[in-house]
Enzyme design. Structure first.
Site, mmCIF file in Angstrom:
data_model
loop_
_atom_site.group_PDB
_atom_site.id
_atom_site.type_symbol
_atom_site.label_atom_id
_atom_site.label_comp_id
_atom_site.label_asym_id
_atom_site.label_seq_id
_atom_site.Cartn_x
_atom_site.Cartn_y
_atom_site.Cartn_z
ATOM 1 N N LYS A 107 -52.217 -22.586 53.199
ATOM 2 C CA LYS A 107 -52.940 -20.974 52.942
ATOM 3 C C LYS A 107 -53.866 -21.040 53.654
ATOM 4 C CE LYS A 107 -49.623 -19.295 48.936
ATOM 5 N NZ LYS A 107 -49.497 -20.328 49.533
HETATM 6 C C1 LIG Z 1 -47.649 -20.812 48.369
HETATM 7 C C2 LIG Z 1 -47.435 -21.969 48.135
HETATM 8 C C3 LIG Z 1 -46.647 -22.610 48.616
HETATM 9 C C4 LIG Z 1 -44.887 -21.958 49.042
HETATM 10 O O1 LIG Z 1 -45.423 -20.780 50.531
HETATM 11 P P1 LIG Z 1 -44.652 -19.670 50.290
HETATM 12 O O2 LIG Z 1 -44.887 -19.451 51.901
HETATM 13 O O3 LIG Z 1 -44.633 -18.617 49.462
HETATM 14 O O4 LIG Z 1 -43.376 -19.621 50.363
HETATM 15 C C5 LIG Z 1 -45.832 -23.710 48.990
HETATM 16 N N1 LIG Z 1 -46.811 -24.436 48.418
HETATM 17 C C6 LIG Z 1 -48.269 -24.703 48.239
HETATM 18 C C7 LIG Z 1 -49.325 -26.122 47.890
HETATM 19 C C8 LIG Z 1 -48.734 -23.011 48.484
HETATM 20 O O5 LIG Z 1 -49.791 -23.003 47.907
#
Ligand SMILES: *Cc1c(COP(=O)(O)O)cnc(C)c1O
Length: 433
Positions: A107
């Site tokens: 993120k």
């Molecule tokens: C947010 C997140 C996901 C999922 O990603 P999306 O874009 O919401 O599908 C997967 N793994 C981690 C570690 C995350 O923080």
């Protein structure tokens, strides 16, 4: 680039307007009206191009008429500040490591790019803007670190007291300067409610210039395309078809991959790997999208019952499920499967997967078992295993190297302001600060 609401193609807005408003007037998410294609020269030179340069080229292709080259380069250079390596495992499988950013999860890509983009778009304003974010953990810390020390922006994180993990709480509360953690006496829904109420309060919203930085903002989505191109350039087996396995929750990461594909990236197949929160695999099976209550799992960033980016995927394929099936598969796995995969991968490769990456590895293995051709499978590893130490047994814990920045965070000083879950209290706090 012009963008339109996925609910109404009639009216389009500029990138700037889409970033500032977050969501369209009609409640739909923004998507580009048309996706440009990258040139053959770009793809030919990918193997020898640095990640930051790839990021710049892709963003320029998307934002050409919106942000001047020199400014765009600065946004990219300031946000994409960490490496994005690909590691080869056995059996035609690689791992794209997306956890080298400040909060050890993917993120960081979206949050940092969004922060720098907003700072650029508002660079000529004299009055500070206030970013309010409700968080149940990881998103908030990525946003906080993204906006940390960014000029003209003040950040308040609302998190539910006692309901985030120790590591998450430290990541939320140890930043100083322009970031303040508000520890709310309530649950995550209360935090979200408070943020909503604050935005709806016109006095407050105007006085503090409240600005939203939530996960559906296009400025968070677009930078997630960069690493798909980069991984394609770095892949080990150059002549094999490429398959990406994406651990999926709200489907933002997957949507970005599909956008990269529409921009010309030669991908053979995407696999959306889910835990038992399986609305997407069900949709691909039945053709009907049925949101559900979310179920708690060890891959908790994927515990999503009603993925917000589903409408973007549907939009990309004109709502035609058969078209979606031609490029996308999806399978779901239990926590028991996930733990077994982590152990298998460690035994075979001496590589420790985090629970999210392990779900992607399961889905890829399932695909490779059915696939007759030799393909190059790439797992997106979205978080560092050190964030989830509790789930590993002792023999494996020892193999996990805790990154220095996480160690420093754990030894930092917690600073938070405790507030009740009442919007009056939040308002008077914000107004007096
Ligand atoms: C947010 C997140 C996901 C999922 O990603 P999306 O874009 O919401 O599908 C997967 N793994 C981690 C570690 C995350 O923080």
């Amino acid at each position: 680039m012009r963008l339109q609401s996925v609910l109404n193609p009639a009216k389009s807005v500029s990138f700037r307007e889409a970033v500032d408003t977050g969501i369209a007037e009609d409640g739909g998410l923004f998507m580009p009206v048309a996706l440009p294609r990258l040139s053959k020269g770009f793809f030919d030179s990918l193997p020898s191009t640095e990640f930051q340069e790839v990021a710049f080229q892709v963003s320029r292709c998307l934002l050409e008429n919106e942000i001047a080259d020199a400014d765009l380069r600065q946004i990219v250079d300031r946000s994409m500040t960490f490496p994005v390596p690909v590691r080869s495992l056995k059996d035609g499988t690689s791992v794209l490591e997306l956890f080298h950013g400040p909060t050890l999860a993917f993120k960081d890509f979206g949050a940092r790019f969004m922060a720098q983009t907003m700072a650029y778009l508002h660079r000529n304003e004299t009055q500070e803007r206030t970013i309010l974010v409700a968080t149940s953990g990881d998103t908030g810390s990525a946003v906080a670190h993204g906006f940390h020390d960014v000029q003209g922006m003040k950040v308040y994180l609302l998190y539910p007291s006692g309901r985030v993990s120790a590591i998450q709480e430290m990541q939320l509360t140890t930043l100083t300067g322009n970031v303040t953690a508000l520890e709310i006496e309530g649950n995550f829904d209360d935090c979200q409610q408070l943020v909503k109420a604050a935005f709806a309060d016109m006095d407050l919203s105007k006085a503090k210039r409240l600005t939203s930085a939530n996960s559906i903002n296009v400025a968070r989505l677009l930078p997630q395309t960069f690493y798909y191109f980069n991984a394609y350039g770095l892949r080990a087996e150059r002549n094999r078809p490429v398959v990406f396995s994406v651990p999926s929750g709200n489907l933002g990461n997957l949507t970005a991959g599909l956008i990269a594909w529409k921009m010309g990236l030669p991908v053979d197949r995407f696999i959306a790997a889910t835990n038992v929160n399986d609305v997407l695999p069900r949709f691909l099976g039945t053709g009907v999208f049925v949101p559900a209550q979310s179920i708690a799992t060890i891959s908790n960033a994927m515990d999503v019952g009603n993925p917000s980016n589903f409408e973007r995927i549907s939009y990309l394929f004109g709502g035609n499920v058969n078209e979606v099936r031609r490029i996308l598969s999806s399978t779901s796995y239990s926590d028991k499967d996930t733990r077994t995969m982590i152990a298998d991968c460690y035994r075979e490769n001496h590589y420790v997967l985090d629970p999210h990456g392990a779900v992607a590895a399961l889905a890829l293995r399932h695909h490779l078992n059915k696939e007759k051709r030799k393909v190059e499978g790439i797992i997106l590893e979205t978080a560092h295993p050190a964030k989830f130490l509790d789930i590993y047994d002792d023999s494996m814990k020892g193999a996990i190297e805790v990154p220095e920045r996480l160690r420093a965070t754990m030894h930092g000083t917690k600073r938070s302001v405790r507030l009740s879950a009442s919007s009056k209290d939040l308002k008077s706090f914000l107004m007096s600060n």
